[in-house]
Design a protein around this motif. Structure first.
Motif, mmCIF file in Angstrom:
data_model
loop_
_atom_site.group_PDB
_atom_site.id
_atom_site.type_symbol
_atom_site.label_atom_id
_atom_site.label_comp_id
_atom_site.label_asym_id
_atom_site.label_seq_id
_atom_site.Cartn_x
_atom_site.Cartn_y
_atom_site.Cartn_z
ATOM 1 N N HIS A 223 48.386 44.284 52.694
ATOM 2 C CA HIS A 223 48.990 43.085 52.730
ATOM 3 C C HIS A 223 47.872 42.503 51.741
ATOM 4 O O HIS A 223 48.261 41.707 50.934
ATOM 5 N N ALA A 224 46.658 42.455 51.773
ATOM 6 C CA ALA A 224 45.428 41.565 51.056
ATOM 7 C C ALA A 224 45.622 42.353 49.824
ATOM 8 O O ALA A 224 45.563 41.316 48.946
ATOM 9 N N ALA A 225 45.933 43.522 49.440
ATOM 10 C CA ALA A 225 45.801 43.991 47.944
ATOM 11 C C ALA A 225 47.039 43.376 47.358
ATOM 12 O O ALA A 225 47.005 43.174 46.021
ATOM 13 N N VAL A 226 48.343 43.369 48.102
ATOM 14 C CA VAL A 226 49.328 43.006 47.274
ATOM 15 C C VAL A 226 49.115 41.268 47.185
ATOM 16 O O VAL A 226 49.743 40.919 45.918
ATOM 17 N N MET A 227 48.845 40.645 48.042
ATOM 18 C CA MET A 227 48.335 39.270 47.772
ATOM 19 C C MET A 227 47.613 39.050 46.569
ATOM 20 O O MET A 227 47.723 38.081 45.789
ATOM 21 N N MET A 228 46.424 39.884 46.370
ATOM 22 C CA MET A 228 45.575 39.818 45.346
ATOM 23 C C MET A 228 46.332 39.865 44.089
ATOM 24 O O MET A 228 45.941 39.331 43.091
ATOM 25 N N SER A 229 47.399 40.864 43.824
ATOM 26 C CA SER A 229 47.998 41.242 42.909
ATOM 27 C C SER A 229 48.730 40.099 42.283
ATOM 28 O O SER A 229 48.852 39.725 41.029
ATOM 29 N N GLN A 230 49.525 39.221 43.556
ATOM 30 C CA GLN A 230 50.131 38.401 43.156
ATOM 31 C C GLN A 230 49.306 36.852 42.566
ATOM 32 O O GLN A 230 49.740 36.577 41.680
ATOM 33 N N LEU A 231 48.273 36.973 43.182
ATOM 34 C CA LEU A 231 47.299 35.934 42.642
ATOM 35 C C LEU A 231 47.007 36.001 41.314
ATOM 36 O O LEU A 231 47.078 35.243 40.342
ATOM 37 N N ARG A 232 46.635 37.300 40.858
ATOM 38 C CA ARG A 232 46.193 37.731 39.607
ATOM 39 C C ARG A 232 47.291 37.584 38.557
ATOM 40 O O ARG A 232 47.096 36.880 37.520
ATOM 41 N N THR A 233 48.568 37.852 39.016
ATOM 42 C CA THR A 233 49.748 37.719 38.158
ATOM 43 C C THR A 233 50.088 36.352 37.956
ATOM 44 O O THR A 233 50.162 35.779 36.752
ATOM 45 N N ALA A 234 49.783 35.572 38.891
ATOM 46 C CA ALA A 234 50.062 34.005 38.707
ATOM 47 C C ALA A 234 49.184 33.489 37.843
ATOM 48 O O ALA A 234 49.484 32.427 36.985
ATOM 49 N N LEU A 235 47.887 33.913 37.833
ATOM 50 C CA LEU A 235 46.797 33.385 37.120
ATOM 51 C C LEU A 235 47.187 33.593 35.621
ATOM 52 O O LEU A 235 47.075 32.539 34.829
ATOM 53 N N ARG A 236 47.514 34.524 35.443
ATOM 54 C CA ARG A 236 47.681 34.972 33.714
ATOM 55 C C ARG A 236 48.740 34.137 33.316
ATOM 56 O O ARG A 236 48.902 33.690 32.369
ATOM 57 N N ALA A 237 49.853 34.071 34.472
ATOM 58 C CA ALA A 237 50.986 33.321 33.929
ATOM 59 C C ALA A 237 50.696 31.780 33.572
ATOM 60 O O ALA A 237 50.896 31.093 32.852
ATOM 61 N N TYR A 238 49.869 31.223 34.685
ATOM 62 C CA TYR A 238 49.209 29.624 34.366
ATOM 63 C C TYR A 238 48.489 29.631 33.277
ATOM 64 O O TYR A 238 48.723 28.421 32.397
ATOM 65 N N ALA A 239 47.744 30.640 32.878
ATOM 66 C CA ALA A 239 46.646 30.665 31.739
ATOM 67 C C ALA A 239 47.513 30.579 30.634
ATOM 68 O O ALA A 239 46.837 30.023 29.436
ATOM 69 N N VAL A 240 48.701 30.909 30.384
ATOM 70 C CA VAL A 240 49.338 31.140 29.118
ATOM 71 C C VAL A 240 49.617 29.478 28.674
ATOM 72 O O VAL A 240 49.648 29.435 27.565
ATOM 73 N N ASP A 241 49.940 28.762 29.606
ATOM 74 C CA ASP A 241 50.201 27.340 29.166
ATOM 75 C C ASP A 241 48.876 26.596 29.209
ATOM 76 O O ASP A 241 48.795 25.236 28.812
ATOM 77 N N GLY A 242 47.750 27.369 29.014
ATOM 78 C CA GLY A 242 46.517 26.565 28.693
ATOM 79 C C GLY A 242 46.018 25.961 30.001
ATOM 80 O O GLY A 242 46.413 26.277 31.162
#
Length: 571
Positions: free
Chosen positions: A394-413
């Motif tokens: 569960h923690a590993a899956v949540m970590m993966s979602q956070l990492r993906t969300a961060l990359r998505a947010y960073a595209v917008d600067g």
């Protein structure tokens, strides 16, 4: 007070002996102690006169706890043949202190000397009187003992008759005690062996431990046949009793005569081991046997109770092997998933990156620690290290979602603080009961200023080009996901070429007994110990050099993540 006598003749020795006895009497020494001192001194002086030469006797009298202590020391003269021999010493405690009434030297007149010797024998007379009293006492007790012995002889006759009646009871009790002791020994061995087998989660290690446990106490040899681990290079066939045990799932005893072992089927002797009996025990598992354990006896045969214990130990060993295999299977899945979740670091001109991830030494080796590095559309480089609370899938899956969300947010600067604020809102709405910490640092090739922000995470550690290290402990934001509205602030620091930034998780620096601050100081010291050339040429080796001293003192209860960002000189 100290007096010295020079002794070379029998007369000198007699005068010294008399003086010592008188001195002890003047200080109130009891007759028995005086006689002992005189006898010991006389015996030694007689030895000295036999050796010949000149000897010195020194009598020293000094106060001691309300009384006095008389010390005698005999040494050879320096030019005597016995020179160099160790001195002879003796002491006598006297109840009265030494006073002015201490007797003087013994006169040299033969008559006076004889009279003094007669007076010195008074102590001997007292000793003889005491001996007479003791002899009378011994005679009295001997008579009593003789009368008692007569009664004991009569009593022994009665006890002998009772003893014959009790011998059978004692024999039965002894047999029962022996059986109980044997049972206790088997149970103790079974418990200890079970503990040894279950401490490992490697099934190969469990198989290796079985012979060490059983030989030579309960087996002469041990062979473990695991069905799906059979080595294809093995050419030795298995005994027919082992094949029968594998096919039927029942233990087999192969010998030229029945073994009469409980729960074991008798089997004809195997051609592969006709000289010794074989005990072949299946290794049971949840669905099907894992293999067969084949034993030879430590002697001619097995005791039936030992055979029962071996069956139980085999059952426990099978459970341990099965559990270890299941753990290894789950661990392989977890490690494969963990490797899939961790990304490759990008090659960035002017910025060297090196990351290390080590799972906890307990559990399934998967957790919520993560690192990442990627470019933004404007050319900036985002580096991040985070930690999701808890362990497991569960923690590993949540970590993966956070990492993906961060990359998505960073595209917008957006700066590190704004990115963490958006991650906080994302996690709070996605998993209200799950929390995380993170630290983000942003580098840009056209700007010497690094911007960073943290949310409930240990502070970054920065090493300057001159080797000086400082901890960037500006106030961080709260943990991500907590039920609190927050705007996480940015912090900035100007960097020079050759600077190195360390981002990490608390598993690297925190120890239960010492807290986190000493660990951060150790990390800072390790980072400052490298030279600029080492960081420029081998940043990965520097990361390993930091992990080794910080993690060599204990097992890891938590995952460890380290990300080094080095600003190269040619940037």
């Amino acid at each position: 007070m100290k007096r010295t006598w020079q002794i070379s003749t029998v007369t000198d020795a007699a005068r010294a002996r008399i003086a010592a006895a008188r001195l002890a009497a003047a200080c109130g020494a009891p007759p028995l102690e005086r006689a002992g001192l005189a006898a010991a001194l006389s015996a030694h002086l007689r030895q000295c006169l036999t050796k010949g030469g000149v000897w010195h006797l020194v009598l020293t009298l000094r106060a001691d706890d309300g009384g006095s202590l008389l010390a005698a020391e005999v040494t050879p003269a320096r030019d005597a043949d016995a020179a160099g021999e160790p001195p002879w010493r003796t002491t006598l405690a006297c109840p009265e202190p030494a006073g002015s009434g201490v007797p003087g030297a013994v006169a040299e007149d033969p008559g006076a000397l004889a009279e003094a010797l007669l007076g010195a024998d008074e102590d001997t007379a007292v000793v003889l009187d005491k001996l007479t009293e003791q002899e009378e006492l011994v005679a009295f007790h001997r008579e009593e003992l003789q009368q008692t012995n007569q009664g004991v002889v009569a009593l022994h006759a009665e006890l002998d008759a009772a003893g014959r009646a009790q011998r059978e009871a004692f024999a039965a009790e002894r047999k029962a005690r022996t059986e109980a002791e044997d049972a206790r020994r088997r149970l103790t061995f079974l418990a200890d062996a079970s503990a040894v087998l279950t401490t490992s989660l490697n099934h190969h290690e469990i198989v290796r431990r079985l012979p060490d446990l059983l030989v030579p106490r309960y087996a002469g040899s041990v062979d473990v046949w695991l069905f799906d681990d059979d080595d294809p290079r093995r050419t030795t066939p298995h005994p027919s009793a082992a094949v029968t045990a594998a096919r039927t799932g029942r233990p087999q005893y192969a010998a030229d005569r029945p073994g009469d072992l409980p729960g074991v089927d008798d089997h004809p002797p195997s051609p592969l081991g006709a000289d010794r009996p074989l005990l072949c025990i299946p290794l049971p598992a949840r669905r099907a046997p894992l293999g067969v354990l084949t034993l030879t006896p430590p002697g001619e045969h097995w005791d039936p109770d030992d055979a029962v214990m071996l069956l139980e130990l085999t059952r426990r060993a099978s459970i341990a092997i099965d559990n270890a295999r299941r753990y290894e299977h789950n661990r392989d899945i977890a490690e494969t998933l963990q490797r899939a979740l961790l990304t490759e670091l990008p090659a960035t001109p002017g910025l060297g990156l090196a990351a290390r991830y080590l799972p906890a030494t307990h559990g399934l080796n998967i957790g919520g620690d993560w690192y990442d590095a990627f470019r933004q559309p404007d050319g900036g480089v985002i580096t991040v290290v985070g930690d999701v609370t808890g362990h497991g899938l569960h923690a590993a899956v949540m970590m993966s979602q956070l990492r993906t969300a961060l990359r998505a947010y960073a595209v917008d600067g957006g700066s590190p603080g704004k990115l963490l604020t958006r991650l906080h809102d994302f996690l709070h709405h996605l998993q209200p009961d799950l929390y995380a910490t993170a630290v983000i640092a942003r580098f840009h090739p056209d700007d010497p200023t690094m911007t960073w922000a943290a949310a409930g995470h240990p502070p970054p550690v920065l090493r300057g080009p001159d080797g000086r290290v400082r901890i960037l402990d500006a106030k961080p934001g709260a943990m991500l996901g907590i039920p609190l509205k927050q705007e996480i602030a940015d912090h900035s620091v100007r960097l020079s070429p050759g600077s190195t930034l360390a981002l990490y998780t608390d598993g690297l620096v925190e120890r239960r007994a010492r807290g986190i601050d000493p660990g951060i100081e150790r990390l800072a010291a390790a980072l400052g110990s490298f030279g600029p050339a080492e960081l420029d040429t081998d940043l990965g080796g520097a990361a390993d050099g930091i992990l080794h001293p910080l993690l060599s003192d204990s097992e890891r209860d938590d995952d460890v993540c380290l990300l080094l960002c080095h600003l190269r000189g040619g940037r």
